[in-house]
Design a protein around this motif. Structure first.
Motif, PDB file in Angstrom:
ATOM      1  N   HIS A  53      16.940   4.035  38.888  1.00  0.00           N
ATOM      2  CA  HIS A  53      17.698   4.971  38.057  1.00  0.00           C
ATOM      3  C   HIS A  53      17.074   5.137  36.683  1.00  0.00           C
ATOM      4  CE1 HIS A  53      20.870   4.683  41.114  1.00  0.00           C
ATOM      5  NE2 HIS A  53      21.271   5.841  40.589  1.00  0.00           N
ATOM      6  N   LEU A  54      16.592   4.002  36.159  1.00  0.00           N
ATOM      7  CA  LEU A  54      15.976   4.061  34.826  1.00  0.00           C
ATOM      8  C   LEU A  54      14.740   4.960  34.851  1.00  0.00           C
ATOM      9  CD1 LEU A  54      16.189   2.929  31.972  1.00  0.00           C
ATOM     10  CD2 LEU A  54      14.577   1.137  32.660  1.00  0.00           C
ATOM     11  N   ALA A  55      13.882   4.738  35.853  1.00  0.00           N
ATOM     12  CA  ALA A  55      12.667   5.547  35.950  1.00  0.00           C
ATOM     13  C   ALA A  55      13.022   7.022  36.101  1.00  0.00           C
ATOM     14  CB  ALA A  55      11.840   5.088  37.148  1.00  0.00           C
ATOM     15  N   PHE A  56      14.023   7.267  36.916  1.00  0.00           N
ATOM     16  CA  PHE A  56      14.451   8.658  37.145  1.00  0.00           C
ATOM     17  C   PHE A  56      14.895   9.304  35.836  1.00  0.00           C
ATOM     18  CE2 PHE A  56      18.044  11.511  38.433  1.00  0.00           C
ATOM     19  CZ  PHE A  56      17.252  12.503  38.978  1.00  0.00           C
ATOM     20  N   ALA A  57      15.694   8.558  35.051  1.00  0.00           N
ATOM     21  CA  ALA A  57      16.203   9.102  33.790  1.00  0.00           C
ATOM     22  C   ALA A  57      15.057   9.360  32.818  1.00  0.00           C
ATOM     23  CB  ALA A  57      17.215   8.143  33.185  1.00  0.00           C
ATOM     24  N   VAL A  58      14.142   8.361  32.709  1.00  0.00           N
ATOM     25  CA  VAL A  58      13.021   8.508  31.758  1.00  0.00           C
ATOM     26  C   VAL A  58      12.173   9.717  32.120  1.00  0.00           C
ATOM     27  CG1 VAL A  58      10.855   7.458  31.021  1.00  0.00           C
ATOM     28  CG2 VAL A  58      12.940   6.094  31.074  1.00  0.00           C
ATOM     29  N   LEU A  59      11.907   9.827  33.422  1.00  0.00           N
ATOM     30  CA  LEU A  59      11.075  10.956  33.876  1.00  0.00           C
ATOM     31  C   LEU A  59      11.754  12.280  33.558  1.00  0.00           C
ATOM     32  CD1 LEU A  59       8.372  10.676  35.328  1.00  0.00           C
ATOM     33  CD2 LEU A  59       9.557  11.286  37.454  1.00  0.00           C
ATOM     34  N   GLY A  60      13.068  12.317  33.842  1.00  0.00           N
ATOM     35  CA  GLY A  60      13.807  13.564  33.585  1.00  0.00           C
ATOM     36  C   GLY A  60      13.773  13.936  32.126  1.00  0.00           C
ATOM     37  N   VAL A  61      13.994  12.935  31.261  1.00  0.00           N
ATOM     38  CA  VAL A  61      14.000  13.215  29.811  1.00  0.00           C
ATOM     39  C   VAL A  61      12.605  13.666  29.370  1.00  0.00           C
ATOM     40  CG1 VAL A  61      14.253  12.156  27.549  1.00  0.00           C
ATOM     41  CG2 VAL A  61      15.937  11.707  29.316  1.00  0.00           C
ATOM     42  N   THR A  62      11.568  13.026  29.962  1.00  0.00           N
ATOM     43  CA  THR A  62      10.212  13.442  29.598  1.00  0.00           C
ATOM     44  C   THR A  62       9.972  14.905  29.951  1.00  0.00           C
ATOM     45  OG1 THR A  62       9.563  11.204  30.203  1.00  0.00           O
ATOM     46  CG2 THR A  62       7.792  12.781  29.757  1.00  0.00           C
ATOM     47  N   PHE A  63      10.357  15.237  31.168  1.00  0.00           N
ATOM     48  CA  PHE A  63      10.233  16.650  31.568  1.00  0.00           C
ATOM     49  C   PHE A  63      10.941  17.559  30.574  1.00  0.00           C
ATOM     50  CE2 PHE A  63       9.435  15.628  36.250  1.00  0.00           C
ATOM     51  CZ  PHE A  63       8.127  16.040  36.163  1.00  0.00           C
ATOM     52  N   LEU A  64      12.139  17.173  30.225  1.00  0.00           N
ATOM     53  CA  LEU A  64      12.935  17.996  29.325  1.00  0.00           C
ATOM     54  C   LEU A  64      12.224  18.153  27.979  1.00  0.00           C
ATOM     55  CD1 LEU A  64      15.584  19.510  29.177  1.00  0.00           C
ATOM     56  CD2 LEU A  64      16.629  17.466  28.193  1.00  0.00           C
ATOM     57  N   ALA A  65      11.676  17.006  27.516  1.00  0.00           N
ATOM     58  CA  ALA A  65      10.981  17.052  26.219  1.00  0.00           C
ATOM     59  C   ALA A  65       9.799  18.020  26.290  1.00  0.00           C
ATOM     60  CB  ALA A  65      10.516  15.652  25.834  1.00  0.00           C
ATOM     61  N   ILE A  66       9.040  17.937  27.405  1.00  0.00           N
ATOM     62  CA  ILE A  66       7.870  18.806  27.542  1.00  0.00           C
ATOM     63  C   ILE A  66       8.295  20.267  27.500  1.00  0.00           C
ATOM     64  CG2 ILE A  66       6.103  19.559  29.169  1.00  0.00           C
ATOM     65  CD1 ILE A  66       5.831  16.631  30.013  1.00  0.00           C
ATOM     66  N   PHE A  67       9.344  20.574  28.258  1.00  0.00           N
ATOM     67  CA  PHE A  67       9.725  21.997  28.290  1.00  0.00           C
ATOM     68  C   PHE A  67      10.360  22.443  26.978  1.00  0.00           C
ATOM     69  CE2 PHE A  67       8.924  21.674  32.815  1.00  0.00           C
ATOM     70  CZ  PHE A  67       8.227  22.853  32.979  1.00  0.00           C
ATOM     71  N   SER A  68      11.062  21.532  26.304  1.00  0.00           N
ATOM     72  CA  SER A  68      11.586  21.898  24.993  1.00  0.00           C
ATOM     73  C   SER A  68      10.431  22.223  24.061  1.00  0.00           C
ATOM     74  CB  SER A  68      12.403  20.757  24.390  1.00  0.00           C
ATOM     75  OG  SER A  68      13.304  20.282  25.322  1.00  0.00           O
ATOM     76  N   TRP A  69       9.371  21.397  24.160  1.00  0.00           N
ATOM     77  CA  TRP A  69       8.214  21.598  23.291  1.00  0.00           C
ATOM     78  C   TRP A  69       7.579  22.971  23.555  1.00  0.00           C
ATOM     79  CZ3 TRP A  69       2.838  21.756  24.288  1.00  0.00           C
ATOM     80  CH2 TRP A  69       2.051  21.658  23.141  1.00  0.00           C
TER      81      TRP A  69
END
Lengths: 150, 123, 664
Positions: C12-28
């Motif tokens: 779950h932790l890996a899933f959350a981190v990955l999701g947030v990373t994706f989100l950060a990239i697209f926000s950028w």
């Protein structure tokens, strides 16, 4: 915080982020389809100072494919591109426009009088540049009542 | 080191002033002299003699200089010996001449001010 | 149970981190798109224009929020500069800060942005929409950064290929430097032609120069003459030995016979008088004064031999067929005196003395000299029979303005590695940028070298559409035939005068309409004995000592052929008009520049004799619009009414030295 709550929290964070990212990805892809700018002629371009178009005349500007009219009510620009297959129409004073390719006829306002053209000729918005030049905007369609006063 | 940056500093004249200097040398020095001191080779034949620019220029505004260049010294109530150039030189040339007079009116050794005409280079 | 649960947490932790990373990239990605430099720049401009403009002007303003571009397919340019430079053509923004300020000067009137774009003149990268990538500032090794104000005229020159482009002072000076330095001898340069070279032929130089002088000259021409056009080839002493041996062996055409001349009767003072009367200083410099068309003569006595000089003055074309020097009608005695003055008074006391010993010259030395002559490309300037098709020694300069800077070797010179800097160093000191460089040292001053760089940078690859290029028509060689042609050739009229754009530039008077300007009788007397019309000029028409017959022939032809029918019109010359003209002459201040009966200025011609000199139709036309007849003339356009021009003409036609008794 016990394990189930932590798992639920991480799970919902992950799902939310992935969903948002997916939306973002879709959004970015959609945005990609409409680029900021293309290598193409500008859609706003100056055509010369108003004095170059004497009152009561229609001037054909071949490089921009449009007619510029100067009437007592003001200036207006009508596309010379026939809506049928894209030939340059001719302007006949008092009658309107005639397409030499397939015989389409338009009245003075560019409305179809006689086929095969399916649509009226386009009208373009005008403005005045700071250097006092008339500027045509081909992305600003206007109605046939449109007149531009300098 | 950029040799062209240094070059510009040493010459000390902007583009428009250089243009003005060329025109001044061509049209004006014969009476007004190289440095505008009124000691050109034709100056001795003139009565009244041309003024010393170092003293006379700062008294007036560039608009006044421009008026004399365009309409002649007679236009400001002086002798007719400085002819009118307004119908001969295009307005850009007269602007350049006025800019160069600005150089001559500065006391020697003073650092030139940043020219008005420069390329739109940086925000 | 615990282990799978642990794994599940990690998952779950890996899933959350990955999701947030994706989100950060697209926000950028989205932030970068919507906070792009040009958008914030446009937003600031919007606030500015709301303060500067009234609501009506605002309603007409260009819409913001999009990239503005100028697309010029024929120049292969896309300039997006107007995206940020939003007030560039709007006088309302004249005091606004960059990048919103109005373009200075009238340049946009003559070079409409929608036709010329921005980078055509300024350089830089037009596609970019942020400050750095647009190459506003020089970046090392950047191919085409924005031109600094010192170099911007190089871009003018890409289209404006005339030798003297208007309003581009450095470009004009640079092209003049290139022409004067004779770069065309070794390099192909678009816009320059070999005909501009004026170096002497050397097939008979063995008769001409003194051996001691030749060695000094070859070692460093500027040591003999500061204004020498020949550059320093950095020759080693052995090369100087062989080159001078080779040159002194060149004796193709023997000088005209001067054996019958009794040199003991030569009178140097009479020679000096002849020198002055003939106005040699019109073309030759003497102790810092005089023209520069011919060689300087201050120490000519230490340079050339007496017999050769006698022959050259008697007939300059004898061994120099293309010389600009005219053939005076001197007597042998006059030439003898003149030569004595030149060779005995005009000497350099410090020059090495001639050695009297006769030395045997090995043929091998001469052959080595010939090799050196070819190796250094001397034949580029000194056209030499037998070496006509050797080709130019240096590379073509076509496209030098585009040449990649990566290929340039700076030899650790402490400069910003840019194309202009490399060219500057190369011009100033060619030997520092390459071992064994064959390019000679010209000793260009820094301003000259900088101007030449501007001119060189203007030579781009020849890919501009013809419609974009402006150039002057190349003048067509004018070679009149017959008696007139022979006289024009003998007196070398076209060394100084121009007709139809062909000819020299020394004279201020083109011959095209001279027959309609001057009266026939005046022409005849002036050609025989030129009187000073402009006393302040050093460069005046020489006294050819031509015969009356010759003067008549020339004047007849000029009056019959070199005419402008529009000037041949009658002007009513009544006494009333002349009186009004005399008053105008005073009120306009003509005396400031023209003299009359001994008083007045020296700038324009003396008018004391204008009634016998000028034709009335010409005076009237000239006064009405001087610039039309002579661009750049010092006579301004006074905006005279036709009646005033006629009155002045009538007045000037009454002036004659005959009546007033004074002489000009």
């Amino acid at each position: 915080m016990n394990d189930p709550t932590r798992r639920r929290f991480l799970f919902s964070t992950g799902v939310t982020s992935v969903v948002l990212s997916a939306c973002g990805f879709l959004g970015a892809t959609a945005r990609y389809l409409s680029p900021n700018v293309l290598y193409e002629p500008p859609h706003r371009f100056p055509i010369g100072s108003p004095e170059e178009f004497p009152p009561g005349t229609a001037t054909f500007l071949p490089e921009h494919r449009l007619f510029l009219f100067n009437n007592p009510a003001g200036f207006y620009a009508i596309s010379s591109v026939c809506t049928h297959l894209g030939c340059n129409v001719r302007h006949i004073v008092g009658e309107g426009f005639a397409c030499p390719c397939h015989g389409s006829r338009f009245d003075e306002n560019g409305q179809v009088v006689h086929g095969p053209a399916p649509e009226p000729l386009a009208w373009f918005g005008l403005s005045l540049s700071p250097r006092r030049e008339l500027v045509v905007n081909t992305r600003q369609p206007v109605q046939p009542e449109y007149r531009f006063r300098v | 080191m950029d040799v062209f940056g240094r070059q510009a500093q040493e010459e000390g004249l902007s583009r428009i002033e250089t243009d003005g200097k060329r025109l001044f040398v061509h049209y004006c020095v014969t009476c007004h002299g190289e440095t505008g001191e009124g000691d050109g080779q034709n100056a001795s034949t003139l009565a009244p003699a041309p003024p010393d620019f170092r003293a006379s220029l700062p008294v007036h505004q560039p608009a006044y200089w421009k008026q004399i260049i365009e309409a002649g010294s007679v236009a400001v109530g002086r002798s007719p010996l400085c002819p009118p150039w307004g119908r001969t030189l295009p307005s850009d040339d007269i602007t350049a001449l006025v800019a160069y007079l600005g150089v001559l009116s500065r006391p020697a050794g003073q650092k030139p001010v940043e020219p008005a005409a420069k390329a739109p280079a940086s925000p | 149970m615990r282990t799978p649960q642990r794994a599940s947490v990690r998952f779950h932790l890996a899933f959350a981190v990955l999701g947030v990373t994706f989100l950060a990239i697209f926000s950028w990605v989205f932030l970068k798109e919507y906070l792009a430099e040009w958008r914030t720049t446009q937003a600031q401009f919007d606030q500015l224009q709301r303060r500067v403009k009234d609501p009506h002007a605002l309603s007409l303003a260009a819409p913001l929020g999009e990239i503005q571009q100028i697309w010029l397919p024929d120049l292969n340019r896309v300039d997006r500069c107007p995206t940020c430079h939003l007030g560039i053509d709007d006088p309302a923004f004249v005091s606004a800060p960059e990048p919103y300020t109005t373009h200075p000067g009238a340049w946009l009137r003559t070079h409409a942005p929608d036709r010329f774009g921005c980078t055509s003149c300024h350089g830089g990268q037009g596609e970019a929409t942020d400050f750095r990538n647009a190459a506003h500032q020089p970046i090392p090794y950047w191919s085409d950064p924005m031109r600094s104000p010192q170099l911007i005229e190089a871009n003018c020159g890409a289209c404006h290929r005339e030798r003297r482009p208007r309003q581009a002072v450095w470009l004009e000076k640079g092209r003049e430097v290139i022409a004067n330095a004779g770069c065309i001898a070794c390099h192909d340069i678009p816009g320059f032609s070999l005909e501009e070279l004026r170096a002497p032929r050397l097939e008979s130089v063995g008769y001409k120069v003194r051996p001691e002088w030749l060695r000094t000259w070859l070692a460093d021409p500027k040591a003999y003459l500061a204004q020498a056009r020949m550059p320093n080839f950095r020759l080693e002493p052995p090369e100087i030995d062989s080159l001078s041996a080779f040159l002194l062996a060149q004796r193709e055409t023997a000088p005209l016979d001067s054996a019958g001349i009794d040199w003991s009767k030569a009178d140097r003072d009479r020679g000096r008088t002849v020198f002055g009367e003939a106005r040699c200083v019109t073309c030759h410099r003497l102790e810092g004064r005089g023209g520069t068309m011919g060689p300087e003569l201050t120490t000519v006595g230490s340079k050339v031999g007496r017999a050769w000089l006698f022959s050259f003055i008697k007939d300059p074309t004898h061994d120099q067929p293309g010389t600009l020097m005219l053939r005076y009608r001197f007597t042998d005695d006059q030439i003898r005196d003149l030569v004595a003055y030149l060779t005995e008074d005009l000497i350099d006391p410090g020059a090495p003395q001639a050695s009297s010993e006769v030395r045997y010259v090995e043929p091998a030395l001469i052959e080595r000299g010939r090799e050196a002559f070819v190796r250094h490309g001397c034949y580029g300037c000194h056209r030499f029979s037998g070496m006509v098709d050797l080709g130019k020694i240096g590379p073509s300069l076509l496209g030098i303005g585009d040449r990649a800077i990566e290929a340039a070797d700076f030899r650790n010179a402490a400069v910003v590695p840019s194309r202009p800097n490399w060219l500057f160093l190369k011009l100033r000191a060619p030997d520092t940028l390459a071992d064994q460089s064959r390019m000679p040292t010209f000793n260009f001053s820094e301003p000259d070298a900088a101007a030449a760089v501007v001119a060189l940078l203007s030579i781009r690859r020849a890919d501009l559409p013809v419609s974009r290029v402006t150039d002057q028509p190349r003048p067509v060689r004018y070679e009149p035939q017959g008696t007139f042609g022979a006289l024009v050739a003998r007196y070398r009229c076209l060394s100084c005068h121009q007709t139809r754009g062909w000819g020299g530039e020394l004279s201020t008077v083109p011959l095209d309409r001279i027959g309609s300007q001057l009266q026939h009788a005046y022409l005849v007397s002036y050609l025989q004995l030129p009187s000073a019309v402009r006393v302040s000029l050093e460069e005046r028409m020489p006294w050819f000592r031509m015969t009356r017959e010759e003067a008549r022939t020339l004047a007849d032809y000029l009056a019959g052929v070199f005419v402008d029918d529009s000037l041949e019109r009658p002007v009513p010359l009544d006494a009333d008009a002349a009186r009004r003209g005399a008053r105008l002459y005073q009120t306009l201040g003509c005396r400031g520049c023209h003299s009359l009966g001994g008083t007045g200025g020296y700038v324009g011609p003396d008018l004391s004799d204008s009634g016998r000199r000028l034709k009335p139709g010409w005076i009237e036309a000239w006064l009405s619009d001087p610039g039309r007849w002579k661009p750049g003339t010092l006579q301004p356009n006074y905006g005279l009414k036709p009646e005033e021009a006629r009155s002045l003409t009538a007045y000037l036609m009454t002036l004659s030295t005959d009546r007033s008794g004074s002489t000009p």
